[in-house]
Design a protein around this motif. Structure first.
Motif, PDB file in Angstrom:
ATOM      1  N   PRO A 333      -1.640  16.239  -7.419  1.00  0.00           N
ATOM      2  CA  PRO A 333      -1.511  15.561  -8.533  1.00  0.00           C
ATOM      3  C   PRO A 333      -1.673  17.804  -9.614  1.00  0.00           C
ATOM      4  CG  PRO A 333      -3.501  14.726  -7.559  1.00  0.00           C
ATOM      5  CD  PRO A 333      -1.765  14.902  -6.766  1.00  0.00           C
ATOM      6  N   ASN A 334      -1.278  17.999 -10.793  1.00  0.00           N
ATOM      7  CA  ASN A 334      -1.469  18.854 -10.902  1.00  0.00           C
ATOM      8  C   ASN A 334      -2.646  18.778 -12.169  1.00  0.00           C
ATOM      9  OD1 ASN A 334      -1.486  18.155 -13.440  1.00  0.00           O
ATOM     10  ND2 ASN A 334       0.946  18.927 -13.646  1.00  0.00           N
ATOM     11  N   GLU A 335      -3.450  20.055 -11.971  1.00  0.00           N
ATOM     12  CA  GLU A 335      -5.082  20.401 -12.656  1.00  0.00           C
ATOM     13  C   GLU A 335      -4.586  19.284 -14.171  1.00  0.00           C
ATOM     14  OE1 GLU A 335      -5.971  23.842 -13.710  1.00  0.00           O
ATOM     15  OE2 GLU A 335      -5.862  24.713 -11.293  1.00  0.00           O
ATOM     16  N   TYR A 336      -3.651  19.024 -14.940  1.00  0.00           N
ATOM     17  CA  TYR A 336      -3.884  17.968 -16.107  1.00  0.00           C
ATOM     18  C   TYR A 336      -3.952  16.602 -15.095  1.00  0.00           C
ATOM     19  CZ  TYR A 336      -1.569  21.467 -19.088  1.00  0.00           C
ATOM     20  OH  TYR A 336      -2.280  22.734 -20.562  1.00  0.00           O
ATOM     21  N   LEU A 337      -3.522  16.358 -15.003  1.00  0.00           N
ATOM     22  CA  LEU A 337      -3.416  14.684 -14.459  1.00  0.00           C
ATOM     23  C   LEU A 337      -4.962  14.240 -13.439  1.00  0.00           C
ATOM     24  CD1 LEU A 337       0.013  14.061 -13.018  1.00  0.00           C
ATOM     25  CD2 LEU A 337      -0.559  13.184 -14.641  1.00  0.00           C
ATOM     26  N   ARG A 338      -5.122  15.350 -12.807  1.00  0.00           N
ATOM     27  CA  ARG A 338      -6.827  15.017 -12.023  1.00  0.00           C
ATOM     28  C   ARG A 338      -8.175  15.139 -12.832  1.00  0.00           C
ATOM     29  NH1 ARG A 338      -8.106  19.977  -7.999  1.00  0.00           N
ATOM     30  NH2 ARG A 338      -9.621  19.040  -7.821  1.00  0.00           N
ATOM     31  N   ALA A 339      -7.694  15.775 -13.999  1.00  0.00           N
ATOM     32  CA  ALA A 339      -8.995  16.292 -14.992  1.00  0.00           C
ATOM     33  C   ALA A 339      -8.567  14.312 -15.850  1.00  0.00           C
ATOM     34  CB  ALA A 339      -8.602  16.656 -16.262  1.00  0.00           C
ATOM     35  N   ALA A 395       3.449   8.100 -18.520  1.00  0.00           N
ATOM     36  CA  ALA A 395       4.078   8.371 -20.511  1.00  0.00           C
ATOM     37  C   ALA A 395       4.239  10.187 -20.223  1.00  0.00           C
ATOM     38  CB  ALA A 395       3.228   7.933 -21.543  1.00  0.00           C
ATOM     39  N   TYR A 396       2.853  10.435 -19.184  1.00  0.00           N
ATOM     40  CA  TYR A 396       3.440  11.922 -19.420  1.00  0.00           C
ATOM     41  C   TYR A 396       4.211  12.703 -18.442  1.00  0.00           C
ATOM     42  CZ  TYR A 396       1.738  16.582 -17.312  1.00  0.00           C
ATOM     43  OH  TYR A 396       1.911  17.783 -16.282  1.00  0.00           O
TER      44      TYR A 396
END
Length: 556
Positions: A333-339, A395-396
């Motif tokens: 998962p990218n950083e957006y998803l991890r956060a 949704a993202y």
């Protein structure tokens, strides 16, 4: 240990709210006498180690002319089980005005320990050491710790007296009052010592505040003892009289406007047949304040509603490129998803419907592909909520191929949008819903002036803003939004009512566990919730039971 070490006053750092609160009470025995004509005038400086440096936390009052002082000042500390919190107590014979430190203070000895050691022993007595580890004679310091985390109140008391005995030959008495709690073992613990009122047999002492735990261990029928003294500058105070009561008796007597007690000197009572008292002590005011915790509000039915706002500006890079911050890799998962997942999984436990508002900003969106700074990533402007954190993730991922990453990075519109919901909640006059806005962005915001204005307005509402900086951009300018280094002001100079912003650069936590990430990102939220409702004087809706399904099933 050196007494001449340079002492730096710690900055006003706000501690994380999930710590337990501990009160420390100090006393010393057999201090060295550094004054040739009188006894030492001791005070104790408390220092805490931070990043290898000793920072001054606080200082007790000065006890005049005493080698066995019992200090009235109480130190309140945040205690973290998972940290080694190193403390140092330095005792000085104080020569500065009003107890302020000065170069001429004589070092009487010091002691180092950890807060954990004090808490584990509850009462710890250690020898005081001079420089190079030499004992300071028979000098010892005793530190007593009390956990006040469960305490939910404090009391404000105001005492005065009438017709006290005159103990001075050429002037009137200089009275002060001491309030003691009687412990289970019969020992007496000093709770508070008033100031001295000079040359007055009818003194009015300044009001003071004390926690219920300190006053009576939260047991309202526990005996309390009040002693009145005539102050002597040499430390040989003359006893005027005392009386015993309880906090329950204080409240009842105050309500019935009969809150006064005979101040009795037992020796005079035995010797004098017609002796009545050595004066009367009056409780002039009693105010009981309840202080509610974050869990009080949550368990009272307050819901935490979370809105996620994702940066879709072009600086993130083309999502089809593996170097893009928005690249979707099924295995990583990218950083957006991890956060998003780390924070969302905590927040959803405090929201009964487990629905998140999910917004995007900085993209051209269909059908006209005009730039939007507050669009629903599910493309349903009538209902921007998603089912649980997994619904936001889906949704993202569905949104990315349908939008064109563009710019600029404007976040004020989304802050204002959530603020409108929070304003509607504020008008209910209940502690029923608090809003968290989680903004995930890869760069410094473009509309900094409008963002500051929006945050200052939002500081009056039931909401907090968490900004996670994703990627390797220089986020220095974003620190201005986090009020830890000073009060945030709008461009017009209006100060924020509360610090509601927490900024966290993700790169500093990218190797941390999701739990550690969530703990860091959400560290200030409980304090911000309590600050808001306390400022509005709003109690929890129901302390007896939950009104909804939300609860701290996974506390941060």
């Amino acid at each position: 240990m050196s007494g001449d070490s340079e002492r730096t006053v710690a900055p006003g750092v706000v501690p994380a709210p999930c710590a337990s609160k501990v009160e420390l009470r100090l006393s010393c025995r057999h201090l060295l006498d550094r004054d040739p004509l009188t006894k030492s005038d001791p005070s104790v400086v408390l220092l805490q180690q931070a990043q290898g440096q000793w920072l001054q936390v606080d200082r007790t009052e000065v006890v005049k002319s005493s080698l066995h002082p019992v200090f009235s000042k109480v130190f309140t500390m945040d205690y973290y089980f998972e940290e080694v919190q190193k403390l140092r107590f330095e005792v000085y014979d104080t020569h500065g005005p009003s107890g302020l430190s000065c170069q001429d203070d004589d070092f009487l000895g010091g002691m180092e320990c950890t807060l954990g050691q004090i808490v584990a022993q509850k009462k710890m007595t250690r020898p005081l050491l001079l420089r190079f580890g030499r004992n300071a004679g028979k000098s010892t310091i005793t530190v007593i710790a009390e956990d006040i985390s469960g305490n939910n109140g404090y009391v404000e008391l105001s005492f005065q007296a009438r017709k006290l005995d005159d103990k001075d030959l050429f002037s009137k008495s200089d009275p002060f009052l001491e309030l003691y709690r009687v412990n289970d073992d019969g020992s007496e613990q000093l709770v508070y010592r008033t100031e001295v009122v000079k040359n007055n047999l009818n003194p009015v002492w300044e009001p003071f505040k004390v926690s219920l735990n300190s006053l009576c261990s939260c047991e309202e029928t526990r005996p309390l003892k009040c002693l009145v003294w005539d102050y002597d500058s040499r430390g040989k105070h003359d006893f005027i009289g005392d009386f015993t009561t309880t906090f329950a008796e204080m409240q009842k007597a105050f309500e019935e406007e009969q809150a006064q007690w005979d101040c009795v000197n037992a020796k005079y009572k035995q010797k004098k047949r017609n002796y009545k008292n050595s004066g009367v002590v009056i409780l002039a005011d009693l105010k009981l304040h309840r202080v509610h915790s974050f869990l009080d509000y949550i368990m009272g039915g307050c819901q935490i509603h979370c809105t996620v706002a994702i940066d879709f500006t072009a600086s993130n890079g083309d999502p089809r490129n593996s170097c893009s911050l928005h690249h979707i890799n099924p295995y990583q998962p990218n950083e957006y998803l991890r956060a998003l997942v780390a924070v969302g999984e905590v927040c959803q436990d405090y929201d009964s419907d487990k629905r998140f508002s999910a917004l995007g900003f900085g993209a051209r969106i269909p059908p006209k592909y005009e730039v939007s700074h507050d669009f629903a990533i599910n493309f349903n402007p009538e209902d921007d909520e998603c089912e649980g954190i997994q619904g936001v993730v889906e949704a993202y991922q569905n949104c990315l191929p349908r939008v064109q990453l563009y710019g600029p990075t404007n976040v004020a519109p989304i802050i204002s949008k959530v603020a409108r919901m929070a304003a509607a909640e504020e008008r209910t006059g209940e502690a029923s819903q608090y809003y968290i806005l989680l903004i995930l962005t890869d760069g410094v915001v473009t509309d900094m002036s409008d963002t500051r204005e929006a945050i200052v307005r939002a500081s009056h509402l039931p909401m907090s803003v968490i900004i996670v900086g994703v990627g390797n951009a220089d986020f220095t300018d974003m620190q201005i939004l986090d009020g830890d280094d000073g009060i945030l002001r709008s461009p017009r100079g209006e100060p924020a009512l509360r610090d509601i912003v927490q900024f966290v650069p993700f790169r500093e936590l990218k190797n941390a566990s999701p739990a550690a990430l969530a703990k860091c990102v959400l560290a200030e939220v409980p304090k911000q919730v309590v600050e808001y409702y306390s400022h509005k004087d709003l109690p929890p809706r129901s302390l007896g039971g939950q009104t909804g399904e939300a609860g701290p099933s996974s506390a941060p």
